[in-house]
Design a protein around this motif. Structure first.
Motif, short mmCIF file in Angstrom:
data_model
loop_
_atom_site.label_atom_id
_atom_site.label_comp_id
_atom_site.label_asym_id
_atom_site.label_seq_id
_atom_site.Cartn_x
_atom_site.Cartn_y
_atom_site.Cartn_z
N THR A 117 0.76 -1.13 -0.13
CA THR A 117 -0.07 -0.17 -0.08
C THR A 117 0.84 1.29 0.01
O THR A 117 0.58 2.36 -0.73
CB THR A 117 -1.05 0.09 1.30
OG1 THR A 117 -1.83 -1.27 1.21
CG2 THR A 117 -1.95 1.26 1.23
N GLU A 118 1.99 1.12 0.76
CA GLU A 118 2.84 2.29 0.95
C GLU A 118 3.47 2.57 -0.45
O GLU A 118 3.78 3.87 -0.75
CB GLU A 118 3.97 2.31 1.99
CG GLU A 118 3.21 2.29 3.26
CD GLU A 118 4.36 1.84 4.46
OE1 GLU A 118 5.62 1.72 3.98
OE2 GLU A 118 4.24 2.16 5.67
N LEU A 119 3.95 1.57 -1.06
CA LEU A 119 4.69 1.68 -2.29
C LEU A 119 3.67 1.97 -3.38
O LEU A 119 4.02 3.11 -4.35
CB LEU A 119 5.08 0.46 -2.90
CG LEU A 119 6.53 -0.17 -2.00
CD1 LEU A 119 6.99 -1.48 -2.44
CD2 LEU A 119 7.78 0.74 -2.05
N ALA A 120 2.52 1.53 -3.19
CA ALA A 120 1.49 2.27 -4.17
C ALA A 120 1.33 3.66 -4.09
O ALA A 120 1.09 4.20 -5.13
CB ALA A 120 0.16 1.22 -4.19
N LEU A 121 1.06 4.01 -2.81
CA LEU A 121 0.76 5.48 -2.46
C LEU A 121 2.08 6.20 -3.04
O LEU A 121 1.84 7.43 -3.65
CB LEU A 121 0.53 5.78 -1.05
CG LEU A 121 -0.82 5.24 -0.57
CD1 LEU A 121 -0.87 5.37 0.79
CD2 LEU A 121 -1.96 5.96 -1.47
N ARG A 122 3.15 5.68 -2.77
CA ARG A 122 4.57 6.53 -3.15
C ARG A 122 4.54 6.60 -4.59
O ARG A 122 4.99 7.52 -5.26
CB ARG A 122 5.71 5.86 -2.53
CG ARG A 122 6.80 6.66 -2.62
CD ARG A 122 8.02 6.00 -2.22
NE ARG A 122 7.78 5.59 -0.62
CZ ARG A 122 8.31 4.53 -0.04
NH1 ARG A 122 9.26 3.86 -0.53
NH2 ARG A 122 7.91 4.53 1.35
N THR A 123 4.42 5.63 -5.25
CA THR A 123 4.39 5.65 -6.95
C THR A 123 3.03 6.56 -7.29
O THR A 123 3.42 7.39 -8.26
CB THR A 123 4.02 4.07 -7.42
OG1 THR A 123 4.86 3.29 -6.85
CG2 THR A 123 3.96 4.20 -9.01
N GLY A 124 1.93 6.48 -6.78
CA GLY A 124 0.98 7.62 -7.16
C GLY A 124 1.28 9.05 -7.10
O GLY A 124 1.16 9.80 -7.90
N GLU A 125 2.08 9.34 -5.86
CA GLU A 125 2.48 10.51 -5.53
C GLU A 125 3.56 11.01 -6.59
O GLU A 125 3.63 12.19 -7.08
CB GLU A 125 3.11 10.32 -3.97
CG GLU A 125 1.88 10.57 -3.05
CD GLU A 125 2.78 10.41 -1.53
OE1 GLU A 125 3.85 10.48 -1.46
OE2 GLU A 125 1.88 10.53 -0.63
N GLN A 126 4.45 10.01 -6.86
CA GLN A 126 5.44 10.36 -8.07
C GLN A 126 5.00 10.71 -9.24
O GLN A 126 5.44 11.69 -9.99
CB GLN A 126 6.72 9.13 -7.96
CG GLN A 126 7.51 8.92 -6.69
CD GLN A 126 8.40 7.75 -6.85
OE1 GLN A 126 8.12 6.71 -7.47
NE2 GLN A 126 9.32 7.65 -5.85
N ARG A 127 3.84 9.83 -9.68
CA ARG A 127 3.16 10.13 -10.83
C ARG A 127 2.70 11.54 -11.09
O ARG A 127 2.54 12.30 -11.76
CB ARG A 127 2.37 9.02 -11.07
CG ARG A 127 3.24 7.77 -11.53
CD ARG A 127 1.99 6.64 -11.86
NE ARG A 127 2.66 5.43 -11.98
CZ ARG A 127 2.08 3.98 -12.11
NH1 ARG A 127 0.61 4.26 -12.07
NH2 ARG A 127 2.68 3.24 -12.56
N TRP A 128 1.86 11.85 -9.86
CA TRP A 128 1.25 13.23 -9.53
C TRP A 128 2.10 13.97 -9.58
O TRP A 128 2.01 15.16 -10.49
CB TRP A 128 0.63 13.02 -8.47
CG TRP A 128 0.04 14.41 -8.14
CD1 TRP A 128 0.58 15.34 -6.79
CD2 TRP A 128 -0.75 15.55 -8.45
NE1 TRP A 128 0.08 16.65 -6.86
CE2 TRP A 128 -0.60 16.42 -7.94
CE3 TRP A 128 -1.41 15.53 -9.53
CZ2 TRP A 128 -1.33 17.93 -8.18
CZ3 TRP A 128 -2.18 16.63 -10.08
CH2 TRP A 128 -2.34 17.73 -9.29
#
Length: 599
Positions: A88-99
């Motif tokens: 979940t943390e990695l997905a959130l971090r990836t989403g934040e990076q993409r955003w």
């Protein structure tokens, strides 16, 4: 978790198997951190991955070291499987990076307004959009408003307050003034933030620099406005031209008939008065034509062909046309030596420019003066010069020479003109890929030079015989029938008077399109003349019906209209008319044209 057997007989587990289960990328770090914690006797907290049967799991270990009597270290701790949390943390971090990447690429900054402190918080991109250094401390709303264009400040403050009062959205654009004097347009999109009790605490939104987009939109709006104005001007000129040409057709048409009447000739005094009427009418017609020409040139509605043109032949033809004006003014016109000179241009445009230059050289010449026309080929260009012996032009006059309707004081000397001829001549020269130059000084006359690119003579070019060129077809003695579709009584009467000079022609008149089509259904004339503005249908609809009827599909039809706009002429010819004649009519030319068509 590690894929090992449980310890037996309190002998401990298989530490080697535990180490083999560690992910290869994490094992070295785990070992180093464990040894460092044992050496310093500090707690060991570590997240790491295991790899079993190709599957990756995330584990978290927490342990406390305790010295052992035998010199080793005894660890007390636990290990938990945290794979779900870690994913979940990695997905959130990836989403934040993409955003973050998308926001940076789009220039989207985040801004938050705190209603309690009346301050704004801006992220790095928002600071950049506002021309502020990052990081930026809380920005008071008053300071933010002070950055806006004075005309936008009230709207911005009201927009924020109304959005919070209504718990709605704020979506608007504001102009921002930067410290260096430049301006930006920011697009704001924000929504209200609420506390646990549902009270509005402020707003959270995005800001984006849309300066370039706003400029493009403004250019598009300006272009659309200009196009609407151009269309309105074209429609206005078309209507004014039509309304002026219609009475002129009657004035000049009947005046020409009276001049040509050999049965009832006018007395000398009456003939001179009639000449004055025709002269004034033609002057007004010239003004109308010049205004329309200028409008067409400004709108790019001039179809010019760049083809080889014999300038010597054009000079001879124009001098022949202008000779009566020179004779009346007592001015001599000298032509160049009869040597063909070919250039790239449009034959009709070349003659229009040359007629204008010759008429000006005659009108503004001295009494018994001289007009000299020369042709010279040089460095791939042909220069056609028209020189006069007039008063010449001062530098100040030359600076205003090509301004529309500016006659440089000639109107005070009662010299006829419209102030548009040279403007049109220079525009036509440029449209042909050439230029119109001027050399003049006070007291020494003026020389206007039309320069066009030289061209080789087309193969097989033969100078037509002048007598053959001007020879008219012999009048036909056979009875011919012509249908004239026209609603204006004065124009009907003029055509009837014109046909009286040709008793072997029979004229039938229809007052509208419906009557004209009914006549064609009963009988087939030899020729149809039709006005383009009929009360029940326009000329385009009329010709479509004529062409779609088998009995009249090949009938020769000529549009005869006071609408002289090129777009209307092109539309009429494309719809099926064989020719387009404009009013006011030139009686001899119309008679000759009808005679030729009836042959």
């Amino acid at each position: 978790m590690f894929g090992t057997e449980p310890p037996r007989d309190n002998n401990g587990g298989d530490s080697a198997a535990v180490c083999r289960a560690l992910h290869p990328d994490d094992a070295p770090g785990c070992r180093r951190s464990l040894h460092e914690a044992a050496r310093s006797l500090t707690p060991w907290i570590r997240e790491f991955r295991t790899l079993r049967d190709g599957k990756v799991r995330w584990l978290e270990s927490r342990a406390l070291p305790e010295p052992h009597p035998d010199g080793g270290v005894l660890w007390h701790g636990f290990t938990a499987d945290v794979t779900a949390r870690k994913e979940t943390e990695l997905a959130l971090r990836t989403g934040e990076q993409r955003w973050s990447m998308a926001a940076e690429a789009a220039g989207i900054g985040i801004a938050q307004f705190d209603r309690r402190t009346d301050c704004l918080s801006l992220d790095a991109i928002a600071c950049a959009n506002h021309g502020l250094p990052a990081p930026q401390k809380a920005l008071p709303m008053s300071d933010w408003l002070a950055q806006l264009h004075p005309a936008d400040r009230i709207a911005a403050r009201l927009g924020v307050e109304q959005a919070m009062d209504r718990r709605g959205l704020l979506e608007s654009r504001f102009r921002l003034l930067l410290a260096d004097g430049s301006a930006r347009t920011l697009e704001i999109f924000a929504h209200c933030t609420l506390d646990d009790g549902g009270m509005v605490t402020g707003m959270l939104g995005t800001c984006r620099d849309v300066t370039q987009q706003a400029a493009h939109e403004q250019l598009r709006r300006d272009k659309e406005t200009a196009e609407r104005a151009s269309r309105a001007k074209s429609e206005f000129l078309s209507r004014v031209s039509h309304e002026l040409r219609t009475p002129l057709n009657g004035i000049l048409g009947f005046a020409q008939l009276m001049t040509l009447d050999r049965v009832h000739p006018l007395a000398p005094d009456q003939a001179r008065r009639l000449d004055s009427v025709m002269h004034a009418g033609h002057h007004l017609l010239d003004l109308i034509n010049d205004v329309l020409d200028l409008a067409r040139i400004e709108q790019g509605d001039v179809a010019l062909q760049r083809a080889p043109v014999d300038l010597m032949a054009a000079v001879r033809a124009c001098i022949a046309l202008i000779q009566p004006l020179a004779d009346n003014a007592g001015v001599r016109v000298l032509a160049p030596a009869p040597t063909p000179q070919w250039s790239l241009g449009d034959a009709r445009a070349v003659e229009q420019v040359l007629i204008n230059l010759l008429s000006n050289a005659i009108k503004y010449n001295r009494p018994a003066g001289l007009v000299q026309v020369t042709l010279q080929r040089e460095n791939g260009w042909v220069h056609l010069a028209v020189s006069d012996e007039g008063a010449g032009l001062t530098p100040v006059q030359q600076a205003h020479l090509f301004e529309p309707f500016n006659r440089l004081g000639a109107e005070q000397r009662r010299v006829e003109g419209t102030g548009l001829g040279l403007v049109i001549a220079r525009a036509l020269a440029h449209a042909m890929g050439g230029q119109l130059g001027l050399s003049s000084s006070p007291g020494r006359g003026s020389t206007f030079t039309l320069s066009l690119q030289a061209a080789p003579a087309p193969s097989g070019a033969v100078e037509p015989d002048q007598t053959q060129r001007e020879a008219a077809p012999p009048p036909s003695s056979h009875t011919r029938s012509v249908l004239y579709i026209e609603d204006e009584p004065l124009n009907q009467l003029l055509m009837k008077e014109l046909f009286r000079s040709r008793p072997h022609w029979t004229l039938h008149v229809a007052g509208d399109g419906t009557a004209g089509l009914a006549h064609l259904a009963r009988t087939r004339p030899d020729l149809v003349l039709a006005d383009m503005n009929l009360p029940d249908m326009n000329g385009l609809e009329l010709i479509r019906r004529v062409r779609h009827t088998a009995a009249t599909a090949d009938l020769h039809c000529v549009a005869l209209s006071a609408d002289a706009m090129q777009s209307q002429i092109d539309a009429a010819l494309a719809a099926g008319y064989n020719a387009y004649w404009t009013k006011p009519i030139h009686v001899p030319k119309v008679l000759a044209g009808i005679e030729a068509l009836l042959q």
